[in-house]
Design an enzyme around this catalytic site. Structure first.
Site, mmCIF file in Angstrom:
data_model
loop_
_atom_site.group_PDB
_atom_site.id
_atom_site.type_symbol
_atom_site.label_atom_id
_atom_site.label_comp_id
_atom_site.label_asym_id
_atom_site.label_seq_id
_atom_site.Cartn_x
_atom_site.Cartn_y
_atom_site.Cartn_z
ATOM 1 N N TYR A 208 0.838 -1.208 0.000
ATOM 2 C CA TYR A 208 0.000 0.000 0.000
ATOM 3 C C TYR A 208 0.872 1.256 0.000
ATOM 4 O O TYR A 208 0.677 2.166 -0.820
ATOM 5 C CB TYR A 208 -0.911 -0.041 1.226
HETATM 6 P P1 NDP Z 1 -12.856 4.635 2.066
HETATM 7 O O1 NDP Z 1 -12.628 3.184 1.943
HETATM 8 O O2 NDP Z 1 -13.647 5.194 3.188
HETATM 9 O O3 NDP Z 1 -13.505 5.169 0.688
HETATM 10 C C1 NDP Z 1 -12.931 4.778 -0.524
HETATM 11 C C2 NDP Z 1 -13.602 5.488 -1.666
HETATM 12 O O4 NDP Z 1 -12.911 5.115 -2.866
HETATM 13 C C3 NDP Z 1 -15.058 5.100 -1.859
HETATM 14 O O5 NDP Z 1 -15.759 6.229 -2.319
HETATM 15 C C4 NDP Z 1 -14.987 4.038 -2.966
HETATM 16 O O6 NDP Z 1 -16.168 3.975 -3.774
HETATM 17 C C5 NDP Z 1 -13.855 4.589 -3.798
HETATM 18 N N1 NDP Z 1 -13.202 3.591 -4.634
HETATM 19 C C6 NDP Z 1 -12.591 2.427 -4.249
HETATM 20 N N2 NDP Z 1 -12.112 1.778 -5.330
HETATM 21 C C7 NDP Z 1 -12.415 2.546 -6.400
HETATM 22 C C8 NDP Z 1 -12.210 2.410 -7.799
HETATM 23 N N3 NDP Z 1 -11.580 1.338 -8.307
HETATM 24 N N4 NDP Z 1 -12.682 3.375 -8.632
HETATM 25 C C9 NDP Z 1 -13.332 4.458 -8.137
HETATM 26 N N5 NDP Z 1 -13.558 4.640 -6.819
HETATM 27 C C10 NDP Z 1 -13.106 3.688 -5.977
HETATM 28 O O7 NDP Z 1 -11.378 5.297 2.018
HETATM 29 P P2 NDP Z 1 -10.799 6.627 2.726
HETATM 30 O O8 NDP Z 1 -11.784 7.719 2.599
HETATM 31 O O9 NDP Z 1 -10.237 6.273 4.014
HETATM 32 O O10 NDP Z 1 -9.546 6.917 1.762
HETATM 33 C C11 NDP Z 1 -9.529 7.916 0.770
HETATM 34 C C12 NDP Z 1 -8.095 8.090 0.298
HETATM 35 O O11 NDP Z 1 -7.290 8.533 1.378
HETATM 36 C C13 NDP Z 1 -7.449 6.806 -0.223
HETATM 37 O O12 NDP Z 1 -6.644 7.100 -1.339
HETATM 38 C C14 NDP Z 1 -6.589 6.348 0.943
HETATM 39 O O13 NDP Z 1 -5.515 5.568 0.535
HETATM 40 C C15 NDP Z 1 -6.164 7.690 1.513
HETATM 41 N N6 NDP Z 1 -5.745 7.626 2.918
HETATM 42 C C16 NDP Z 1 -6.612 7.248 3.896
HETATM 43 C C17 NDP Z 1 -6.204 7.188 5.233
HETATM 44 C C18 NDP Z 1 -7.103 6.757 6.345
HETATM 45 O O14 NDP Z 1 -6.598 6.578 7.463
HETATM 46 N N7 NDP Z 1 -8.397 6.591 6.133
HETATM 47 C C19 NDP Z 1 -4.830 7.575 5.606
HETATM 48 C C20 NDP Z 1 -4.006 7.949 4.489
HETATM 49 C C21 NDP Z 1 -4.456 7.982 3.206
HETATM 50 P P3 NDP Z 1 -17.416 2.955 -3.405
HETATM 51 O O15 NDP Z 1 -18.105 3.569 -2.213
HETATM 52 O O16 NDP Z 1 -18.255 2.985 -4.637
HETATM 53 O O17 NDP Z 1 -16.788 1.630 -3.100
#
Ligand code: NDP
Length: 244
Positions: A152
């Site tokens: 990741y």
């Molecule tokens: P969530 O799992 O809460 O949400 C993920 C989102 O991404 C959802 O809207 C999902 O859509 C969408 N998604 C997943 N796969 C795809 C795809 N193939 N195409 C389009 N959309 C997709 O994640 P977070 O809000 O926690 O994370 C958001 C970003 O922040 C990510 O890039 C993560 O790596 C980064 N991040 C998060 C941290 C944390 O602690 N939460 C820390 C550091 C970075 P659907 O609802 O339709 O599945």
């Protein structure tokens, strides 16, 4: 052509992406709420934004699918006629020691986090208007280097590299490209599969001694997309309460 500036937020149906979509809408952007499979959640984000008096539309597209990403940008151009901001927020995370990481899970994280970001960056590089903004989501684990995060974190380290280089490639168009690297943030992605004790321990890693809320991260992204953030370019901004 729509009058408001248009922002595309990938993965905006929930978590950090939903908070970013709402923050950008509050700043006056018309927002494209991209999602992968969760149509109801995306529709709810759109309704909330509209209820606040801004414009929004939900657009399904798997960012890992080159054709689907092209179609997503075509649709935005056809419906709204402009694109000013891209936020690459869509992401997935599976934690395990590298020795035990199944190849399928390696591919999934590379396909969505890395190739997905490349897919949207390529389209944005060709289509974003002058003065536009790009913000990519990384992670503070790139700096922390925690066990179990190897694949990741590697995908996100690559995103940080893309950020710095694309900022230079877009020279002359007034477009900034930056990354925001959150620390532990209270969303499904972070909380899923962790015990209460582990969540508590990770929350206390930050000197500010709590998890981020999605809004903490959204404010940083909104700053970079705003006129106030206009002189920040090619940078990775860690937003983690001081963890690293
Ligand atoms: P969530 O799992 O809460 O949400 C993920 C989102 O991404 C959802 O809207 C999902 O859509 C969408 N998604 C997943 N796969 C795809 C795809 N193939 N195409 C389009 N959309 C997709 O994640 P977070 O809000 O926690 O994370 C958001 C970003 O922040 C990510 O890039 C993560 O790596 C980064 N991040 C998060 C941290 C944390 O602690 N939460 C820390 C550091 C970075 P659907 O609802 O339709 O599945």
């Amino acid at each position: 052509m729509i009058e408001a500036k248009v922002a595309l937020v990938t993965g905006a149906s929930r978590g950090i992406g939903a908070a970013i979509a709402k923050a950008l809408a509050a700043d006056g952007f018309a927002v494209v709420v991209n999602y992968a499979g969760n149509a109801n959640a995306a529709a709810q984000v759109v309704e909330e934004i509209k209820a606040q008096g801004s414009q929004a539309m939900a657009c399904q597209a798997n960012v890992a699918d080159v054709q689907a990403v092209g179609a997503l940008f075509d649709r935005i151009e056809a419906e709204w006629g402009r694109l000013d901001v891209l936020v690459n927020n869509a992401g997935v995370m599976t934690l395990a020691p590298l020795a035990e990481m199944p190849p399928r899970v390696v591919d999934e994280q590379i396909d969505i986090n890395l190739k997905g970001t490349i897919n949207t960056l390529r389209e944005a590089a060709n289509r974003l208007g002058d003065g536009g903004r790009i913000v990519n989501l990384s992670t503070s684990v790139v700096g922390l280097k925690l066990e179990n995060y190897a694949v990741y974190a590697a995908t996100k380290a690559a995103v940080e590299t893309l950020t710095g280089i694309l900022a230079k490639e877009l020279r002359g168009r007034g477009i900034t490209v930056n990354a925001v690297a959150p620390g532990a943030t209270a969303t499904t992605l972070f909380l899923n599969g962790k015990s209460d004790e582990l969540v508590e321990r990770m929350a206390r890693m930050a000197p500010l001694e709590r998890l981020a809320e999605p809004e903490d991260i959204a404010r940083v992204v909104a700053f970079l997309a705003s006129p106030a953030g206009g002189w920040v370019n090619g940078q990775t901004l860690r937003a983690n309460g001081g963890t690293v």
